[in-house]
Each structure stands twice: as C-alpha cells, then as structure tokens.
Design an enzyme around this catalytic site. Structure first.
Site, PDB file in Angstrom:
ATOM      1  N   HIS A  12     -10.147   1.107   2.134  1.00  0.00           N
ATOM      2  CA  HIS A  12      -9.642   2.425   2.548  1.00  0.00           C
ATOM      3  C   HIS A  12     -10.798   3.385   2.832  1.00  0.00           C
ATOM      4  CE1 HIS A  12      -5.290   2.552   2.369  1.00  0.00           C
ATOM      5  NE2 HIS A  12      -5.233   2.041   1.151  1.00  0.00           N
TER       6      HIS A  12
ATOM      7  N   HIS B  56      -9.123  -3.738  -1.857  1.00  0.00           N
ATOM      8  CA  HIS B  56      -8.186  -2.958  -1.036  1.00  0.00           C
ATOM      9  C   HIS B  56      -8.612  -1.479  -0.970  1.00  0.00           C
ATOM     10  CE1 HIS B  56      -3.933  -1.828   0.276  1.00  0.00           C
ATOM     11  NE2 HIS B  56      -4.377  -0.663  -0.182  1.00  0.00           N
ATOM     12  N   GLU B  57      -8.951  -0.913  -2.127  1.00  0.00           N
ATOM     13  CA  GLU B  57      -9.271   0.526  -2.163  1.00  0.00           C
ATOM     14  C   GLU B  57     -10.610   0.823  -1.491  1.00  0.00           C
ATOM     15  OE1 GLU B  57      -6.853   2.359  -2.748  1.00  0.00           O
ATOM     16  OE2 GLU B  57      -5.609   0.888  -3.786  1.00  0.00           O
TER      17      GLU B  57
ATOM     18  N   CYS C  22       0.872  -1.179   0.000  1.00  0.00           N
ATOM     19  CA  CYS C  22       0.000   0.000   0.000  1.00  0.00           C
ATOM     20  C   CYS C  22       0.899   1.215   0.000  1.00  0.00           C
ATOM     21  CB  CYS C  22      -0.870  -0.015   1.256  1.00  0.00           C
ATOM     22  SG  CYS C  22      -1.903   1.451   1.450  1.00  0.00           S
TER      23      CYS C  22
HETATM   24 NI    NI Z   1      -3.674   1.220   0.104  1.00  0.00          NI
END
Ligand code: NI
Length: 168
Positions: free
Chosen positions: A136, A132-133, A90
C-alpha cells in the site's frame, strides 16, 4: 477514539507512493490511534495510512492473537523467504477477495511510535499482512498482485476461519 473514512478502490490516492515520516509528533501518534480504531471498527487485520487519505509510510497490524498491535513507521522489508498462496481481502476493496502469492516469511525493519528501531520477523498471516500493507505504501493494491482470474465476491472459508479464531 476516532474512526476515519476509508478510501475505496477507485480512489486515485491508493495508487500513490507514500512519503517517509520525518518527525514522529503528536499528530503522527493521533493518526496511529485513529488508524487502529478504524482497523478494529471494520474488522481488518491491517491498515496503511494512505487508506485513510494520508500519504505517510505508516502501517498498523493486529492479528487479534493477544500479541501487541504492530505499528510500523517507515517500514522496510529487509528479508523474505519462501512463498505462500493465500486468500486476501482489503478494507479498501469490500466484498472482493483474491488469491495472491506472498512470501512465507518476512522480516521488516521500522520505527515504532516512540521512534525506536524495531525488527519483526513474521510467518503465515503476519508475513502476508506486512507484505500487503507495505505494498500500500508503494501504491500497490491487491488487484495489482492477484493471481489472474481468482477474484471472488464472497468471503473465502480461510478468511472466515481466521475471524472465528479471533473471536475465541
Ligand atoms: Ni489493504
């Protein structure tokens, strides 16, 4: 072209939940452009707005595979299938790599930068990046979802290979 500062791992903002974008205006479009520049500058495959300090539900993804850069506003994962165990990094955690379990296939619905509804289904790296995004945007980072005890401080081969592929 504007490179924005990336918020790093100890920054509390990364734990916060991002808010829905209500209106896609010039500022939103500029933010998206800057996010893309910033992602490219640091060789990332994805970036969420919170990583440049903006708590808005916006994500950009580029797998460097000659397909258009993916821009997602207010993304919602509507379907997942299967599971893959993958190495992950990341941009907010430079030089840290972990193993995570991500869905093997992800379907996401969102708006593009023109406010048009889009629906994307991705497998492999794209499924990983979307998941993953979107994490966030919910204040979840890779150390929250890593398989315990898998942190490494040098780039795993699978990620190096990915970079080589990109440069072809
Ligand atoms: Ni990330």
């Amino acid at each position: 072209m504007a490179i924005r500062n990336i918020r790093m791992e100890t920054d509390e903002i990364l734990k916060k939940k991002s808010k829905e974008v209500e209106e896609i205006d010039e500022k939103t479009k500029e933010l998206i452009k800057d996010m893309i520049d910033t992602m490219h500058k640091y060789d990332g495959v994805g970036l969420a707005a919170v990583q440049v300090g903006i708590l808005k539900r916006i994500v950009v993804i580029d797998l460097y595979d000659e397909k258009p850069i993916i821009k997602l506003i207010n993304p919602v994962i509507t379907k997942t299938k299967g599971e893959q165990e993958v190495d992950e990094g990341c941009l907010s955690f430079p030089n840290k790599y972990v193993k995570v379990k991500r869905p093997a296939e992800v379907t996401v619905e969102a708006l593009d930068e023109n406010g048009k509804e889009i629906k994307i289904t991705g497998t492999g790296l794209l499924a990983q990046a979307i998941s993953h995004e979107v994490d966030h945007l919910n204040g979840i980072v890779l150390t929250d979802v890593m398989i315990p005890g898998t942190m490494e401080y040098s780039q795993p081969e699978s990620i190096q290979e990915r970079k080589k592929d990109k440069k072809k």
